[in-house]
Design a protein around this motif. Structure first.
Motif, PDB file in Angstrom:
ATOM      1  N   GLU A 340      47.338  64.699  26.023  1.00 32.79           N
ATOM      2  CA  GLU A 340      47.631  65.070  27.410  1.00 32.79           C
ATOM      3  C   GLU A 340      47.329  66.540  27.687  1.00 32.79           C
ATOM      4  OE1 GLU A 340      48.343  63.542  30.056  1.00 32.79           O
ATOM      5  OE2 GLU A 340      48.938  61.524  29.441  1.00 32.79           O
ATOM      6  N   ASP A 341      47.459  67.406  26.672  1.00 33.22           N
ATOM      7  CA  ASP A 341      47.213  68.830  26.906  1.00 33.22           C
ATOM      8  C   ASP A 341      45.765  69.236  26.652  1.00 33.22           C
ATOM      9  OD1 ASP A 341      47.203  68.606  24.165  1.00 33.22           O
ATOM     10  OD2 ASP A 341      48.829  70.048  23.801  1.00 33.22           O
ATOM     11  N   ASP A 342      44.866  68.254  26.445  1.00 34.62           N
ATOM     12  CA  ASP A 342      43.445  68.578  26.324  1.00 34.62           C
ATOM     13  C   ASP A 342      42.920  69.176  27.617  1.00 34.62           C
ATOM     14  OD1 ASP A 342      43.162  67.657  23.729  1.00 34.62           O
ATOM     15  OD2 ASP A 342      42.369  65.694  24.312  1.00 34.62           O
ATOM     16  N   SER A 343      42.028  70.138  27.497  1.00 32.07           N
ATOM     17  CA  SER A 343      41.304  70.612  28.674  1.00 32.07           C
ATOM     18  C   SER A 343      40.307  69.547  29.107  1.00 32.07           C
ATOM     19  CB  SER A 343      40.559  71.911  28.338  1.00 32.07           C
ATOM     20  OG  SER A 343      39.531  71.645  27.381  1.00 32.07           O
ATOM     21  N   GLU A 344      39.813  69.634  30.322  1.00 30.26           N
ATOM     22  CA  GLU A 344      38.795  68.698  30.792  1.00 30.26           C
ATOM     23  C   GLU A 344      37.544  68.798  29.929  1.00 30.26           C
ATOM     24  OE1 GLU A 344      36.810  65.741  32.770  1.00 30.26           O
ATOM     25  OE2 GLU A 344      38.956  66.244  32.743  1.00 30.26           O
ATOM     26  N   GLU A 345      37.237  69.982  29.486  1.00 29.73           N
ATOM     27  CA  GLU A 345      36.076  70.175  28.610  1.00 29.73           C
ATOM     28  C   GLU A 345      36.255  69.413  27.297  1.00 29.73           C
ATOM     29  OE1 GLU A 345      33.425  73.936  26.966  1.00 29.73           O
ATOM     30  OE2 GLU A 345      35.599  74.170  27.171  1.00 29.73           O
ATOM     31  N   MET A 346      37.460  69.469  26.723  1.00 31.47           N
ATOM     32  CA  MET A 346      37.704  68.749  25.473  1.00 31.47           C
ATOM     33  C   MET A 346      37.676  67.237  25.704  1.00 31.47           C
ATOM     34  SD  MET A 346      38.145  68.592  22.249  1.00 31.47           S
ATOM     35  CE  MET A 346      38.572  70.232  21.601  1.00 31.47           C
ATOM     36  N   THR A 347      38.219  66.782  26.822  1.00 31.03           N
ATOM     37  CA  THR A 347      38.177  65.350  27.121  1.00 31.03           C
ATOM     38  C   THR A 347      36.742  64.857  27.185  1.00 31.03           C
ATOM     39  OG1 THR A 347      40.289  65.370  28.293  1.00 31.03           O
ATOM     40  CG2 THR A 347      38.762  63.597  28.842  1.00 31.03           C
ATOM     41  N   GLN A 348      35.881  65.589  27.868  1.00 28.30           N
ATOM     42  CA  GLN A 348      34.473  65.200  27.952  1.00 28.30           C
ATOM     43  C   GLN A 348      33.805  65.245  26.583  1.00 28.30           C
ATOM     44  OE1 GLN A 348      33.011  63.823  30.624  1.00 28.30           O
ATOM     45  NE2 GLN A 348      35.084  63.956  31.495  1.00 28.30           N
ATOM     46  N   ARG A 349      34.192  66.202  25.760  1.00 27.37           N
ATOM     47  CA  ARG A 349      33.645  66.293  24.400  1.00 27.37           C
ATOM     48  C   ARG A 349      34.044  65.063  23.587  1.00 27.37           C
ATOM     49  NH1 ARG A 349      35.578  70.852  23.416  1.00 27.37           N
ATOM     50  NH2 ARG A 349      33.684  72.090  23.805  1.00 27.37           N
ATOM     51  N   ARG A 350      35.308  64.663  23.688  1.00 22.82           N
ATOM     52  CA  ARG A 350      35.758  63.474  22.955  1.00 22.82           C
ATOM     53  C   ARG A 350      35.008  62.227  23.430  1.00 22.82           C
ATOM     54  NH1 ARG A 350      40.027  65.531  20.152  1.00 22.82           N
ATOM     55  NH2 ARG A 350      41.605  66.775  21.245  1.00 22.82           N
ATOM     56  N   LEU A 351      34.798  62.113  24.732  1.00 28.18           N
ATOM     57  CA  LEU A 351      34.083  60.957  25.258  1.00 28.18           C
ATOM     58  C   LEU A 351      32.630  60.930  24.785  1.00 28.18           C
ATOM     59  CD1 LEU A 351      35.515  60.898  28.892  1.00 28.18           C
ATOM     60  CD2 LEU A 351      35.766  59.092  27.189  1.00 28.18           C
ATOM     61  N   ARG A 352      31.972  62.078  24.780  1.00 31.19           N
ATOM     62  CA  ARG A 352      30.590  62.117  24.291  1.00 31.19           C
ATOM     63  C   ARG A 352      30.528  61.711  22.823  1.00 31.19           C
ATOM     64  NH1 ARG A 352      30.180  66.772  27.511  1.00 31.19           N
ATOM     65  NH2 ARG A 352      30.701  68.106  25.743  1.00 31.19           N
ATOM     66  N   GLN A 353      31.418  62.274  22.016  1.00 30.52           N
ATOM     67  CA  GLN A 353      31.376  61.974  20.587  1.00 30.52           C
ATOM     68  C   GLN A 353      31.792  60.533  20.296  1.00 30.52           C
ATOM     69  OE1 GLN A 353      33.408  65.019  18.297  1.00 30.52           O
ATOM     70  NE2 GLN A 353      32.348  66.665  19.384  1.00 30.52           N
ATOM     71  N   ALA A 354      32.548  59.925  21.204  1.00 39.28           N
ATOM     72  CA  ALA A 354      32.897  58.515  21.029  1.00 39.28           C
ATOM     73  C   ALA A 354      31.674  57.619  21.068  1.00 39.28           C
ATOM     74  CB  ALA A 354      33.901  58.082  22.106  1.00 39.28           C
ATOM     75  N   ASN A 355      30.540  58.130  21.568  1.00 41.52           N
ATOM     76  CA  ASN A 355      29.316  57.340  21.581  1.00 41.52           C
ATOM     77  C   ASN A 355      28.737  57.116  20.186  1.00 41.52           C
ATOM     78  OD1 ASN A 355      28.284  56.716  24.474  1.00 41.52           O
ATOM     79  ND2 ASN A 355      29.097  58.784  24.596  1.00 41.52           N
ATOM     80  N   LEU A 356      29.302  57.774  19.183  1.00 44.93           N
ATOM     81  CA  LEU A 356      28.932  57.441  17.810  1.00 44.93           C
ATOM     82  C   LEU A 356      29.392  56.039  17.442  1.00 44.93           C
ATOM     83  CD1 LEU A 356      29.999  60.760  16.049  1.00 44.93           C
ATOM     84  CD2 LEU A 356      27.672  59.877  16.159  1.00 44.93           C
ATOM     85  N   PHE A 357      30.413  55.554  18.130  1.00 42.87           N
ATOM     86  CA  PHE A 357      31.131  54.365  17.682  1.00 42.87           C
ATOM     87  C   PHE A 357      31.087  53.275  18.746  1.00 42.87           C
ATOM     88  CE2 PHE A 357      32.950  58.276  16.001  1.00 42.87           C
ATOM     89  CZ  PHE A 357      32.554  58.117  14.681  1.00 42.87           C
ATOM     90  N   GLY A 358      31.541  52.093  18.370  1.00 37.85           N
ATOM     91  CA  GLY A 358      31.514  50.963  19.267  1.00 37.85           C
ATOM     92  C   GLY A 358      30.287  50.098  19.040  1.00 37.85           C
ATOM     93  N   PRO A 359      30.183  48.967  19.747  1.00 37.45           N
ATOM     94  CA  PRO A 359      29.108  47.999  19.509  1.00 37.45           C
ATOM     95  C   PRO A 359      27.709  48.585  19.646  1.00 37.45           C
ATOM     96  CG  PRO A 359      30.813  47.069  20.912  1.00 37.45           C
ATOM     97  CD  PRO A 359      31.144  48.515  20.753  1.00 37.45           C
ATOM     98  N   ALA A 360      27.529  49.585  20.530  1.00 39.17           N
ATOM     99  CA  ALA A 360      26.217  50.192  20.729  1.00 39.17           C
ATOM    100  C   ALA A 360      26.186  51.627  20.226  1.00 39.17           C
ATOM    101  CB  ALA A 360      25.834  50.146  22.212  1.00 39.17           C
ATOM    102  N   GLY A 361      27.129  51.992  19.359  1.00 41.11           N
ATOM    103  CA  GLY A 361      27.219  53.362  18.894  1.00 41.11           C
ATOM    104  C   GLY A 361      26.095  53.752  17.965  1.00 41.11           C
ATOM    105  N   PHE A 362      25.899  55.066  17.806  1.00 39.49           N
ATOM    106  CA  PHE A 362      24.852  55.573  16.926  1.00 39.49           C
ATOM    107  C   PHE A 362      25.148  55.287  15.458  1.00 39.49           C
ATOM    108  CE2 PHE A 362      24.190  59.207  20.203  1.00 39.49           C
ATOM    109  CZ  PHE A 362      23.597  58.316  21.074  1.00 39.49           C
ATOM    110  N   VAL A 363      26.412  54.980  15.136  1.00 38.36           N
ATOM    111  CA  VAL A 363      26.821  54.736  13.759  1.00 38.36           C
ATOM    112  C   VAL A 363      27.326  53.306  13.579  1.00 38.36           C
ATOM    113  CG1 VAL A 363      28.464  55.391  11.949  1.00 38.36           C
ATOM    114  CG2 VAL A 363      27.356  57.158  13.315  1.00 38.36           C
TER     115      VAL A 363
END
Length: 420
Positions: A340-363
């Motif tokens: 909850e105390d993440d900055s908006e910049e950190m939230t966007q960073r977490r969302l971008r890095q989440a693209n490593l994972f999931g059914p279509a992730g890079f990993v």
């Protein structure tokens, strides 16, 4: 404790050695083995992950999820408490809830309108006292019918750091004892009582035995070989500073790694998956900002047997829920979160890095495909076995990743329980 069917471990499941470094293919293909796994690991003696408190912030909020193959609801009551009840009406057995998430004043089965409180107590039965017609009362429940005896099945609940676990076994050991002190330390590192913020979900159905995902995240051998992204950009390689840690029963584990440098690194990058020329179209995928709670490691993958993986890969954090569905398939659900105390910049960073994972992730797309192909091999010759002998035959914690010790440890525990 609820009555459970008595099952006998199939005598035809033979191990080549007395150890656990050669696992029979039948462990992944035999229907009787699978049914016994559900009974012994998901319905008795174990805590299973059901969700995060942040998913049900308000009174009446619920989330539909599963324990093993059984549908359950995680519900926030009006006093803030959390209940987990089975999604099976006490009347005629209907799975009465179809929504993934929602908010209700109470829980009602649409079939015959039996109504339950948020805690699962039966509080309304239509025509319980019959229907008056022509001066008489028709039907109704018998005089000895007691609503208190016909609530929803209630699971035992444990909460820690914003994470919710549940068990069908009322005699299950305390959660802290179940995790053990070493794994509990890594759990508390991530879930350190900072309020969580849900960022989104990925869902995938993988045609493979559910144990293969536990194995995959206990396997440090493959990431620097299978995953081009990991080895090329230095996020997870065999030459990274690392540690492999298990609980005393070897069922849970933590793979701990500290990111090295990208680029060439001797024999570690002399593999086909290393792509020296690979470049990112968006450099922000590697906009990694160290966080104080890391305490050093840039990645910790914690497997809690049998149902969940807690992931920290640099700034991306998530839970990964293993949901078995037959001996040859499971659903896999990521819940990506931040704080909850993440900055908006950190939230966007977490969302971008989440693209490593999931059914279509890079990993993670690589893992799903590898599991599918493994299961196909198992089904084609169930009399054969896998080999997990990298690093020897023993089961021990290590300070390197050139070993399959965590897989051997998991199967040492698996055999203890299944062959008891």
């Amino acid at each position: 404790m609820q009555e459970c069917p008595v099952t006998v471990f199939p005598q035809q499941l033979r191990w080549e050695t007395d150890g656990t470094s050669r696992i029979p293919f039948q462990a992944y293909t035999d229907e009787q083995v699978y049914r016994q796994e559900l009974d012994r690991f998901f319905y008795r003696g174990h805590w299973c992950y059901v969700g995060l408190e942040a998913e049900i912030p308000n009174a009446g909020d619920f989330k539909r999820t599963v324990v093993g193959e059984r549908s359950v609801l995680m519900v926030r009551d009006k006093d803030g408490s959390i209940h987990v009840v089975e999604n099976v009406c006490a009347h005629r057995g209907m799975a009465f809830c179809r929504e993934r998430h929602g908010n209700r004043e109470s829980l009602t089965c649409p079939y015959h309108q039996w109504n339950y409180s948020l805690s699962g107590d039966l509080q309304g039965v239509p025509f319980r006292r019959g229907v008056k017609q022509d001066g008489k009362v028709n039907g109704g429940m018998p005089a000895d019918f007691k609503p208190a005896d016909h609530g929803l099945t209630k699971l035992k609940v444990a909460r820690r750091g914003g994470v919710v676990f549940a068990s069908f076994d009322p005699e299950v050991q305390p959660l802290e004892d179940f995790l053990g002190p070493q794994i509990l330390g890594y759990f508390d590192r991530l879930f350190n009582d900072r309020p969580l913020k849900i960022l989104g979900y990925n869902r995938q159905r993988i045609p493979g035995n559910w144990k293969l995902m536990q194995e995959n995240i206990k396997d440090p051998y493959h990431p620097g070989l299978l995953h081009t992204w990991f080895v090329t950009f230095g996020l997870w390689r065999a030459d990274n500073k690392s540690q492999l840690v298990m609980d005393e029963r070897h069922r849970h584990a933590a793979m701990v790694s500290t990111r090295g440098n990208a680029g060439q690194a001797g024999q570690v990058t002399q593999v086909s998956s290393f792509k020296d020329s690979m470049q990112l179209h968006d450099a922000r995928f590697l906009d990694i900002v160290p966080e104080p709670w890391w305490g050093g490691p840039t990645a910790v993958m914690t497997t809690v047997f049998p149902s969940v993986i807690f992931q920290q890969q640099v700034n991306s954090v998530s839970t990964r829920h293993i949901q078995p569905d037959g001996h040859g398939a499971f659903d896999f659900v990521w819940t990506h979160f931040g704080f909850e105390d993440d900055s908006e910049e950190m939230t966007q960073r977490r969302l971008r890095q989440a693209n490593l994972f999931g059914p279509a992730g890079f990993v993670s797309a690589d893992d799903g495909e590898a599991i599918e192909w493994s299961q196909a091999g198992f089904e084609s010759k169930p009399f054969h076995r896998t080999l997990a002998e990298l690093g020897g035959h023993g089961v021990e914690n290590t300070d390197h990743m050139v070993t399959e010790t965590l897989i051997r440890g998991m199967y040492a525990y698996w055999r203890d329980v299944m062959e008891a």
